[in-house]
Design a protein around this motif. Structure first.
Motif, PDB file in Angstrom:
ATOM      1  N   GLY A   2       0.817  -1.214   0.000  1.00 48.70           N
ATOM      2  CA  GLY A   2       0.000   0.000   0.000  1.00 48.70           C
ATOM      3  C   GLY A   2       0.843   1.253   0.000  1.00 48.70           C
ATOM      4  N   LYS A   3       0.181   2.373  -0.129  1.00 47.66           N
ATOM      5  CA  LYS A   3       0.865   3.661  -0.182  1.00 47.66           C
ATOM      6  C   LYS A   3       1.344   4.094   1.199  1.00 47.66           C
ATOM      7  N   ARG A   4       2.424   4.871   1.204  1.00 51.86           N
ATOM      8  CA  ARG A   4       2.943   5.514   2.403  1.00 51.86           C
ATOM      9  C   ARG A   4       2.933   7.022   2.161  1.00 51.86           C
ATOM     10  N   SER A   5       2.798   7.808   3.211  1.00 52.15           N
ATOM     11  CA  SER A   5       2.956   9.259   3.059  1.00 52.15           C
ATOM     12  C   SER A   5       4.174   9.702   3.872  1.00 52.15           C
ATOM     13  N   LEU A   6       5.035  10.483   3.220  1.00 42.37           N
ATOM     14  CA  LEU A   6       6.256  10.997   3.838  1.00 42.37           C
ATOM     15  C   LEU A   6       6.343  12.494   3.582  1.00 42.37           C
ATOM     16  N   GLN A   7       6.952  13.200   4.530  1.00 38.43           N
ATOM     17  CA  GLN A   7       7.106  14.635   4.354  1.00 38.43           C
ATOM     18  C   GLN A   7       8.068  14.930   3.205  1.00 38.43           C
ATOM     19  N   LYS A   8       7.742  15.949   2.441  1.00 36.85           N
ATOM     20  CA  LYS A   8       8.520  16.286   1.245  1.00 36.85           C
ATOM     21  C   LYS A   8       9.753  17.101   1.618  1.00 36.85           C
ATOM     22  N   ARG A   9      10.651  16.450   2.336  1.00 35.11           N
ATOM     23  CA  ARG A   9      11.907  17.062   2.753  1.00 35.11           C
ATOM     24  C   ARG A   9      12.874  15.943   3.129  1.00 35.11           C
ATOM     25  N   PRO A  10      14.171  16.215   3.149  1.00 34.74           N
ATOM     26  CA  PRO A  10      15.120  15.155   3.488  1.00 34.74           C
ATOM     27  C   PRO A  10      15.162  14.812   4.971  1.00 34.74           C
ATOM     28  N   ILE A  11      14.876  15.801   5.834  1.00 33.42           N
ATOM     29  CA  ILE A  11      14.963  15.576   7.283  1.00 33.42           C
ATOM     30  C   ILE A  11      14.066  14.415   7.694  1.00 33.42           C
ATOM     31  N   ASP A  12      14.582  13.576   8.581  1.00 35.60           N
ATOM     32  CA  ASP A  12      13.934  12.365   9.098  1.00 35.60           C
ATOM     33  C   ASP A  12      13.926  11.245   8.071  1.00 35.60           C
ATOM     34  N   ASN A  13      13.479  11.524   6.837  1.00 36.49           N
ATOM     35  CA  ASN A  13      13.443  10.460   5.834  1.00 36.49           C
ATOM     36  C   ASN A  13      14.829   9.874   5.579  1.00 36.49           C
ATOM     37  N   GLU A  17      21.864  21.229  14.908  1.00 34.55           N
ATOM     38  CA  GLU A  17      23.011  21.947  14.357  1.00 34.55           C
ATOM     39  C   GLU A  17      23.466  21.332  13.041  1.00 34.55           C
ATOM     40  N   TRP A  18      23.468  20.007  12.952  1.00 36.08           N
ATOM     41  CA  TRP A  18      23.897  19.351  11.706  1.00 36.08           C
ATOM     42  C   TRP A  18      22.986  19.778  10.563  1.00 36.08           C
ATOM     43  N   TRP A  19      21.678  19.782  10.815  1.00 37.22           N
ATOM     44  CA  TRP A  19      20.755  20.165   9.744  1.00 37.22           C
ATOM     45  C   TRP A  19      20.819  21.654   9.433  1.00 37.22           C
ATOM     46  N   ALA A  20      21.072  22.479  10.447  1.00 33.06           N
ATOM     47  CA  ALA A  20      21.221  23.908  10.174  1.00 33.06           C
ATOM     48  C   ALA A  20      22.393  24.151   9.230  1.00 33.06           C
ATOM     49  N   ASP A  21      23.446  23.360   9.390  1.00 31.97           N
ATOM     50  CA  ASP A  21      24.650  23.512   8.549  1.00 31.97           C
ATOM     51  C   ASP A  21      24.484  22.881   7.174  1.00 31.97           C
ATOM     52  N   ASN A  22      23.670  21.826   7.075  1.00 32.04           N
ATOM     53  CA  ASN A  22      23.625  21.030   5.839  1.00 32.04           C
ATOM     54  C   ASN A  22      22.293  21.072   5.100  1.00 32.04           C
ATOM     55  N   ARG A  23      21.327  21.797   5.623  1.00 36.84           N
ATOM     56  CA  ARG A  23      19.973  21.738   5.080  1.00 36.84           C
ATOM     57  C   ARG A  23      19.906  22.162   3.611  1.00 36.84           C
ATOM     58  N   ASP A  24      20.510  23.286   3.276  1.00 36.65           N
ATOM     59  CA  ASP A  24      20.376  23.784   1.904  1.00 36.65           C
ATOM     60  C   ASP A  24      20.941  22.790   0.886  1.00 36.65           C
ATOM     61  N   ASP A  25      22.090  22.204   1.202  1.00 35.73           N
ATOM     62  CA  ASP A  25      22.720  21.245   0.296  1.00 35.73           C
ATOM     63  C   ASP A  25      21.869  19.979   0.157  1.00 35.73           C
ATOM     64  N   LEU A  26      21.387  19.464   1.284  1.00 35.12           N
ATOM     65  CA  LEU A  26      20.573  18.243   1.241  1.00 35.12           C
ATOM     66  C   LEU A  26      19.209  18.495   0.600  1.00 35.12           C
ATOM     67  N   ASP A  27      18.657  19.685   0.822  1.00 36.00           N
ATOM     68  CA  ASP A  27      17.390  20.025   0.155  1.00 36.00           C
ATOM     69  C   ASP A  27      17.541  19.944  -1.363  1.00 36.00           C
ATOM     70  N   ALA A  28      18.642  20.512  -1.853  1.00 35.43           N
ATOM     71  CA  ALA A  28      18.869  20.527  -3.304  1.00 35.43           C
ATOM     72  C   ALA A  28      19.002  19.106  -3.852  1.00 35.43           C
ATOM     73  N   LYS A  29      19.756  18.276  -3.158  1.00 35.70           N
ATOM     74  CA  LYS A  29      19.948  16.898  -3.618  1.00 35.70           C
ATOM     75  C   LYS A  29      18.641  16.099  -3.542  1.00 35.70           C
ATOM     76  N   PHE A  30      17.883  16.349  -2.473  1.00 38.67           N
ATOM     77  CA  PHE A  30      16.620  15.625  -2.293  1.00 38.67           C
ATOM     78  C   PHE A  30      15.617  16.017  -3.371  1.00 38.67           C
ATOM     79  N   GLN A  31      15.505  17.307  -3.648  1.00 39.99           N
ATOM     80  CA  GLN A  31      14.569  17.763  -4.667  1.00 39.99           C
ATOM     81  C   GLN A  31      14.966  17.242  -6.064  1.00 39.99           C
ATOM     82  N   ALA A  32      16.267  17.198  -6.324  1.00 39.37           N
ATOM     83  CA  ALA A  32      16.739  16.663  -7.614  1.00 39.37           C
ATOM     84  C   ALA A  32      16.368  15.182  -7.740  1.00 39.37           C
TER      85      ALA A  32
END
Length: 369
Positions: free
Chosen positions: A170-181, A350-365
Motif C-alpha cells: 500500500g501507499k505511504r505518506s512521507l514529508q517532502k523534505r530530506p529531514i527524518d526520511n 546543528e547538523w541540519w542547520a549547517d547542511n539543510r540547503d545542500d541536502l534540500d537541493a539533492k533531495f529535490q533533484a
C-alpha cells in the motif's frame, strides 16, 4: 500565501483596556505564523484567546506558512517588507534564520517570564534554548501512524516496516523534505543510530539513503502540511504515514479514526517562536508582549490540554493534566512518556542547520527523477 484572518477580538479600545494598549506604544494587530490544524488550534485555545481577553481591541491574523518560514523570511528581508510579527519555527530553521540575521537575538531572562517559584527563564527552559534567537514552546516528534484495519494480524512495531512492501503493501505518506526520511532510510539500511550523521555527511551516505528511499518511492505520497497524513489515513489512501505526533493524537483520540501509533524511531524535535528582525517599534513591542505571555509556565502547560506535545518549560510539566474536552490523562500520549520513548531518534539541529540547503537541493533533484 495561505493567509487566514481570524478575528478573535474586535472590541473597541476603551478605558478598561490593558496598560499595553493604553500607553499607545503597541500595534493593535499581530500577525502570527504557524502550522494550521490541531496544533494551531491548541495555540488559539491556550494563549491567543486568553491574551486577547486581556487586551481588548487587538486583532490576530494567522498565516499558516511555517513550513516555508525560512524561504519566505529571506524574500521579505530582501524586499524590505516584513509582514510577520512572530513566527512559529522548528529549531533548525530558527538556527538558520538567526545565522542569516533574519530574526532577532533575545535576552531570554529579560524578555521572558520567570517560573512561578522565581526560577529564571533560561534555567527553566534549560538545554532546550538551542539558539539565542529561539524560544521553545514544545517537544514533539515526527512519527508514523498506520491504519489498524490495513495491517492484518501483525501490527508494525519497527520503523523499518515502512520499507517492507511485501508484509505491508500500500501507499505511504512521507514529508517532502530530506529531514527524518534520510535518517530513517540509513537506519533501516543497517546504519547504527550513533553513526547516522557521520554517514549522511558523505556523498556515499546521501546516495545510500536515497537508494533506500528509492525502494518505496513509487508508493509514496509526499506531504507538506501536517494535516495531510491524518486525512490520508482517515480516507484509507495510505497504510502508513509520517506526521507530528499531536496530529495523530487528534485523529485517534478526538476523531476516533482507525489509526495506530508507531513510536519506534520517533524523531524528537523542538518548535518555538522567533521574532523577525527590523520590525517597527510598535509592532515589535506588541510581539514581545505576546511572546512573554504565551511562553510562561501556565500557558505552555495549558497547551498540553489540547494537544499531546510536551511543554518546553520544566515548571510546566507538573501542571499537565487531562485533555480539556475528552478528560483523558495526557501524559501517556506525550512523545516523552517512557512507554513511547524506548527507541527514539534524537534529531541533530546543528547538523541540519549547517547542511539543510545542500541536502534540500539533492533531495529535490532526486524527487524530480
Amino acid at each position: 500565501m495561505k493567509l487566514t484572518k481570524t478575528l478573535l477580538a474586535t472590541t473597541a479600545l476603551a478605558a478598561t483596556s490593558g496598560a499595553a494598549l493604553a500607553d499607545g506604544h503597541m500595534a493593535n494587530e499581530l500577525t502570527l505564523v504557524s502550522w494550521g490544524g490541531a496544533y494551531q488550534a491548541s495555540q488559539v485555545k491556550a494563549y491567543v484567546e486568553p491574551y486577547l481577553a486581556m487586551n481588548p481591541g487587538v486583532t490576530v491574523v494567522w498565516d499558516e506558512s511555517s513550513a516555508e518560514a525560512t524561504a519566505k523570511m529571506r524574500a521579505m528581508n530582501e524586499a524590505g517588507n516584513v509582514t510577520w510579527d512572530l513566527v512559529d519555527a522548528v529549531a533548525s530553521d530558527a538556527m538558520r534564520m538567526c545565522d542569516e540575521g533574519l530574526i532577532e537575538e533575545l535576552d531570554h531572562d529579560a524578555d521572558l517570564a520567570a517560573a512561578p517559584d522565581g526560577t529564571s527563564a533560561s534555567d527553566d527552559f534549560g538545554d532546550l534554548l538551542v539558539s539565542d534567537c529561539f524560544v521553545p514552546q514544545i517537544v514533539y516528534s515526527t512519527t508514523f501512524g498506520y491504519r489498524t484495519d490495513m495491517v492484518g494480524d501483525t501490527p508494525p512495531t519497527s520503523i523499518c516496516a515502512i520499507f517492507d512492501l511485501d508484509a505491508y503493501p500500500g501507499k505511504r505518506s512521507l514529508q517532502k523534505r530530506p529531514i527524518d526520511n534520510m535518517e530513517w532510510a540509513l537506519y533501516c539500511d543497517g546504519v547504527a543510530k550513533d553513526e547516522i550523521y557521520d554517514v549522511l555527511g558523505t556523498d556515499e551516505g546521501v546516495d545510500r539513503a536515497l537508494a533506500k528511499l528509492g525502494t518505496i518511492k513509487d508508493q509514496v505520497v509526499w506531504w507538506t502540511a501536517g494535516a495531510e497524513t491524518p486525512q490520508l489515513l482517515a480516507d484509507g489512501e495510505v497504510v502508513f504515514g509520517s506526521t507530528f505526533n499531536g496530529r495523530l493524537f487528534s485523529a485517534i483520540a478526538e476523531q476516533g479514526q482507525p489509526i495506530g501509533m508507531l513510536w519506534d524511531m520517533q524523531s524528537f524535535d523542538l518548535d518555538g517562536w522567533v521574532l523577525p528582525a527590523g520590525l517597527p517599534e510598535d509592532r515589535k513591542a506588541r510581539a514581545m508582549d505576546f511572546l512573554k505571555f504565551a511562553t510562561d509556565t501556565q500557558r505552555l502547560a495549558d497547551q498540553a490540554a489540547y494537544i499531546s506535545y510536551g511543554p518546553a518549560r520544566a515548571s510546566s510539566a507538573p501542571l499537565v493534566g487531562k485533555h480539556a474536552e475528552l478528560g483523558i490523562d495526557m501524559a501517556p500520549h506525550m512523545p516523552t512518556d517512557p512507554a513511547n520513548s524506548g527507541n527514539v531518534h534524537v534529531y541533530d539541529y546543528e547538523w541540519w542547520a549547517d547542511n539543510r540547503d545542500d541536502l534540500d537541493a539533492k533531495f529535490q533533484a532526486w524527487l524530480a527523477k
